[in-house]
Scaffold this motif. Structure first.
Motif, PDB file in Angstrom:
ATOM      1  N   UNK A 239       0.854  -1.187   0.000  1.00 21.17           N
ATOM      2  CA  UNK A 239       0.000   0.000   0.000  1.00 21.17           C
ATOM      3  C   UNK A 239       0.889   1.236   0.000  1.00 21.17           C
ATOM      4  N   UNK A 240       0.615   2.162  -0.914  1.00 18.52           N
ATOM      5  CA  UNK A 240       1.397   3.399  -1.016  1.00 18.52           C
ATOM      6  C   UNK A 240       0.469   4.605  -0.936  1.00 18.52           C
ATOM      7  N   UNK A 241       0.866   5.591  -0.184  1.00 19.96           N
ATOM      8  CA  UNK A 241       0.119   6.838  -0.113  1.00 19.96           C
ATOM      9  C   UNK A 241       0.493   7.707  -1.307  1.00 19.96           C
ATOM     10  N   UNK A 242      -0.500   8.226  -2.007  1.00 21.59           N
ATOM     11  CA  UNK A 242      -0.255   9.103  -3.147  1.00 21.59           C
ATOM     12  C   UNK A 242      -0.884  10.473  -2.880  1.00 21.59           C
ATOM     13  N   UNK A 243      -0.392  11.489  -3.590  1.00 22.04           N
ATOM     14  CA  UNK A 243      -0.797  12.867  -3.351  1.00 22.04           C
ATOM     15  C   UNK A 243      -1.310  13.500  -4.646  1.00 22.04           C
ATOM     16  N   UNK A 244      -2.361  14.275  -4.518  1.00 24.22           N
ATOM     17  CA  UNK A 244      -2.882  15.028  -5.657  1.00 24.22           C
ATOM     18  C   UNK A 244      -1.963  16.205  -5.955  1.00 24.22           C
ATOM     19  N   UNK A 245      -1.665  16.411  -7.237  1.00 22.26           N
ATOM     20  CA  UNK A 245      -0.846  17.562  -7.610  1.00 22.26           C
ATOM     21  C   UNK A 245      -1.672  18.839  -7.730  1.00 22.26           C
ATOM     22  N   UNK A 246      -2.996  18.703  -7.804  1.00 23.00           N
ATOM     23  CA  UNK A 246      -3.878  19.859  -7.849  1.00 23.00           C
ATOM     24  C   UNK A 246      -3.977  20.535  -9.201  1.00 23.00           C
ATOM     25  N   UNK A 247      -3.186  20.096 -10.192  1.00 28.13           N
ATOM     26  CA  UNK A 247      -3.166  20.810 -11.470  1.00 28.13           C
ATOM     27  C   UNK A 247      -4.396  20.513 -12.318  1.00 28.13           C
ATOM     28  N   UNK A 248      -5.098  19.420 -11.996  1.00 28.91           N
ATOM     29  CA  UNK A 248      -6.304  19.080 -12.751  1.00 28.91           C
ATOM     30  C   UNK A 248      -7.571  19.428 -11.987  1.00 28.91           C
ATOM     31  N   UNK A 249      -7.409  20.178 -10.907  1.00 32.40           N
ATOM     32  CA  UNK A 249      -8.559  20.556 -10.107  1.00 32.40           C
ATOM     33  C   UNK A 249      -8.933  19.520  -9.065  1.00 32.40           C
ATOM     34  N   UNK A 250      -8.201  18.410  -9.020  1.00 33.78           N
ATOM     35  CA  UNK A 250      -8.506  17.362  -8.045  1.00 33.78           C
ATOM     36  C   UNK A 250      -7.801  17.664  -6.720  1.00 33.78           C
ATOM     37  N   UNK A 251      -8.269  18.737  -6.082  1.00 34.95           N
ATOM     38  CA  UNK A 251      -7.626  19.195  -4.859  1.00 34.95           C
ATOM     39  C   UNK A 251      -8.111  18.403  -3.648  1.00 34.95           C
ATOM     40  N   UNK A 252      -9.362  17.975  -3.627  1.00 37.57           N
ATOM     41  CA  UNK A 252      -9.915  17.273  -2.476  1.00 37.57           C
ATOM     42  C   UNK A 252     -10.563  15.975  -2.936  1.00 37.57           C
ATOM     43  N   UNK A 253     -10.170  14.827  -2.452  1.00 38.03           N
ATOM     44  CA  UNK A 253      -9.169  14.671  -1.397  1.00 38.03           C
ATOM     45  C   UNK A 253      -7.744  14.852  -1.918  1.00 38.03           C
ATOM     46  N   UNK A 254      -6.863  15.282  -1.036  1.00 34.40           N
ATOM     47  CA  UNK A 254      -5.470  15.507  -1.420  1.00 34.40           C
ATOM     48  C   UNK A 254      -4.673  14.213  -1.431  1.00 34.40           C
ATOM     49  N   UNK A 255      -5.201  13.157  -0.809  1.00 33.21           N
ATOM     50  CA  UNK A 255      -4.464  11.914  -0.689  1.00 33.21           C
ATOM     51  C   UNK A 255      -5.309  10.728  -1.144  1.00 33.21           C
ATOM     52  N   UNK A 256      -4.614   9.680  -1.500  1.00 30.66           N
ATOM     53  CA  UNK A 256      -5.241   8.407  -1.822  1.00 30.66           C
ATOM     54  C   UNK A 256      -4.275   7.287  -1.486  1.00 30.66           C
ATOM     55  N   UNK A 257      -4.747   6.066  -1.543  1.00 32.85           N
ATOM     56  CA  UNK A 257      -3.919   4.898  -1.280  1.00 32.85           C
ATOM     57  C   UNK A 257      -4.056   3.936  -2.449  1.00 32.85           C
ATOM     58  N   UNK A 258      -2.913   3.547  -3.050  1.00 35.71           N
ATOM     59  CA  UNK A 258      -2.943   2.562  -4.119  1.00 35.71           C
ATOM     60  C   UNK A 258      -2.423   1.233  -3.583  1.00 35.71           C
ATOM     61  N   UNK A 259      -2.868   0.140  -4.243  1.00 36.04           N
ATOM     62  CA  UNK A 259      -2.511  -1.201  -3.807  1.00 36.04           C
ATOM     63  C   UNK A 259      -1.771  -1.927  -4.920  1.00 36.04           C
ATOM     64  N   UNK A 260      -0.800  -2.759  -4.524  1.00 33.91           N
ATOM     65  CA  UNK A 260      -0.107  -3.600  -5.486  1.00 33.91           C
ATOM     66  C   UNK A 260       0.120  -4.971  -4.866  1.00 33.91           C
ATOM     67  N   UNK A 261      -0.446  -5.997  -5.499  1.00 39.85           N
ATOM     68  CA  UNK A 261      -0.334  -7.365  -4.999  1.00 39.85           C
ATOM     69  C   UNK A 261       1.059  -7.896  -5.319  1.00 39.85           C
ATOM     70  N   UNK A 262       1.874  -8.098  -4.296  1.00 40.75           N
ATOM     71  CA  UNK A 262       3.242  -8.566  -4.499  1.00 40.75           C
ATOM     72  C   UNK A 262       3.304 -10.048  -4.853  1.00 40.75           C
ATOM     73  N   UNK A 263       2.226 -10.775  -4.605  1.00 36.96           N
ATOM     74  CA  UNK A 263       2.186 -12.201  -4.932  1.00 36.96           C
ATOM     75  C   UNK A 263       1.701 -12.407  -6.359  1.00 36.96           C
ATOM     76  N   UNK A 264       0.553 -11.844  -6.696  1.00 39.25           N
ATOM     77  CA  UNK A 264       0.022 -11.954  -8.055  1.00 39.25           C
ATOM     78  C   UNK A 264       0.427 -10.763  -8.891  1.00 39.25           C
ATOM     79  N   UNK A 265       1.716 -10.633  -9.165  1.00 39.24           N
ATOM     80  CA  UNK A 265       2.253  -9.434  -9.806  1.00 39.24           C
ATOM     81  C   UNK A 265       1.797  -9.248 -11.254  1.00 39.24           C
ATOM     82  N   UNK A 266       1.404 -10.300 -11.935  1.00 33.03           N
ATOM     83  CA  UNK A 266       1.133 -10.214 -13.373  1.00 33.03           C
ATOM     84  C   UNK A 266      -0.327  -9.927 -13.690  1.00 33.03           C
ATOM     85  N   UNK A 267      -1.060  -9.336 -12.737  1.00 38.36           N
ATOM     86  CA  UNK A 267      -2.484  -9.093 -12.984  1.00 38.36           C
ATOM     87  C   UNK A 267      -2.719  -8.073 -14.086  1.00 38.36           C
ATOM     88  N   UNK A 268      -1.764  -7.147 -14.279  1.00 36.66           N
ATOM     89  CA  UNK A 268      -1.905  -6.158 -15.348  1.00 36.66           C
ATOM     90  C   UNK A 268      -2.832  -5.013 -15.015  1.00 36.66           C
TER      91      UNK A 268
END
Length: 402
Positions: A239-268
């Motif tokens: 799980x990684x915390x990501x931040x909005x750059x605000x340049x596209x108007x997506x100011x709120x929410x300023x943060x999000x969390x992305x997921x990456x399955x380390x076991x099933x890496x080839x999901x695409x």
């Protein structure tokens, strides 16, 4: 806050002083002659192992100094470490202005121990811990990564990871398999596309201790979002915390969390398609692994003032939905300040540690009992007004090596 005057601290080396003096049992024989029986020799190894399982880690460290036999049992017994009573995580606090030497807090004995970390030349670094091991990534040179056991001082410097040598943002996470003691480390790097204010490169690199090599696990270009400096591995998922750059108007929410399955890496699956918005407007966020559950500790932003913090909340993720656990009572929050990023936070097992960057006070939240409590006072003193402090928690273990 508690009365600190009754608490003391000891250097870690002092923990190793003998805590047991072998007694001698004298009995009279039929010939009225005395003979001596060593208590240590009278107790078989399997009974000693069971006795040691009831000791806190600091007492176990002292026990290693008694004799070679006890040392060997504690360091080599698989039964001991799989059947011992749960050990609460320690918290290591140090100043951000000097070398990485500081004090470790033991919540069981409620004492601080003087501790110096191997392989760490300075305090400015990214840190992640799992099952007794702590990995460090230098803040200036993001390719300098080491792994160590803070208790045994066993350390290892890793090969440099691939990818950008000077990314704009980086984060590191470690996960140790509790059965095999093999470990994986992930480094996520984010760099702005040259002369492009919208797009950001984002890549994930994975190191496995059994192969001793790095591989590129994922690579993607984010639009309107960038990577951050906080990540954690829970139940095989990064799980990684990501931040909005605000340049596209997506100011709120300023943060999000992305997921990456380390076991099933080839999901695409695109990483941005896995994005989970944070539960409310946050000034900052910390991701914590508590018993393989993802916990978010965040600074709650004031309405219409996203750069001002008004409180600190804790949420737990269930099936991609955040459930609020608690919010820090105002009496504890006083003194944290109003800027957007004012605290360090880490946790494991059932404990969440929260510390203000500007003070040495350490606040502990027990997830099981839903209880807030100050730790005993750290012996380090603030030398000048702008001195900063930080820290991280780790499991104290003697059986894990790099």
């Amino acid at each position: 806050m508690e009365d600190y005057s009754s608490w003391d601290y000891l250097p870690v080396d002092d923990i190793r002083t003998p805590a047991f003096n072998s007694g001698v049992v004298s009995e009279a024989s039929n010939g009225n002659k005395e003979f001596s029986v060593s208590l240590d020799a009278a107790v078989p190894d399997d009974i000693l192992e069971r006795i040691f399982t009831f000791l806190p880690i600091a007492s176990m460290i002292r026990a290693t100094a008694v004799c070679k036999r006890w040392y060997g049992i504690i360091y080599s017994s698989r039964f001991l470490w799989t059947h011992m009573l749960p050990q609460r995580p320690w918290y290591f606090m140090f100043t951000s202005n000097e070398t990485a030497a500081g004090y470790a807090f033991d919540p069981i004995l409620r004492k601080w121990y003087d501790l110096e970390l191997p392989y760490i030349d300075k305090s400015s670094c990214f840190v992640s811990s799992s099952c007794g091991l702590v990995c460090f990534m230098d803040n200036d040179n993001r390719n300098t990564i080491s792994v160590s056991n803070p208790i045994t001082k066993n350390s290892k410097r890793l090969l440099e990871p691939p990818g950008e040598t000077l990314p704009d943002y980086s984060t590191i996470a470690i996960n140790v398999d509790r059965l095999s003691h093999k470990y994986s480390i992930t480094v996520a790097k984010s760099k702005q596309v040259p002369e492009d204010f919208v797009r950001w490169y984002f890549s994930v690199y994975k190191y496995d201790s059994w192969s001793g090599t790095w591989v590129t696990s994922a690579s993607e270009v984010f639009i309107g979002w960038r990577g951050g400096d906080d990540s954690v591995i829970c139940d095989g998922v990064l799980y990684c915390l990501i931040h909005s750059t605000g340049v596209l108007g997506n100011v709120n929410p300023r943060h999000g969390v992305i997921m990456y399955d380390l076991v099933g890496e080839s999901s695409g699956t695109s990483l941005m398609q896995t994005s989970i918005p944070v539960p409310c407007s946050l000034t900052c966020g910390r991701l914590v692994n508590l018993k393989e559950k993802l916990v978010l500790v965040g600074g709650i932003a004031k309405h219409n003032r996203p750069d001002i913090i008004k409180g600190i909340g804790i949420w737990e993720l269930h099936e991609k939905q955040w459930h609020e656990v608690t919010r820090m009572p105002h009496k504890f929050f006083q003194g944290f300040g109003e800027f957007d990023d004012v605290f360090a936070c880490s946790g494991t097992d059932d404990l969440v540690y929260i510390q203000s960057y500007g003070a040495t006070a350490l606040l502990v939240f027990d997830m099981m009992h839903k209880q807030w409590k100050w730790s005993v006072k750290c012996p380090v003193s603030k030398r000048f007004p702008l001195q900063l402090f930080t820290g991280f928690c780790f499991e104290p273990r003697l059986d894990i090596s790099t």
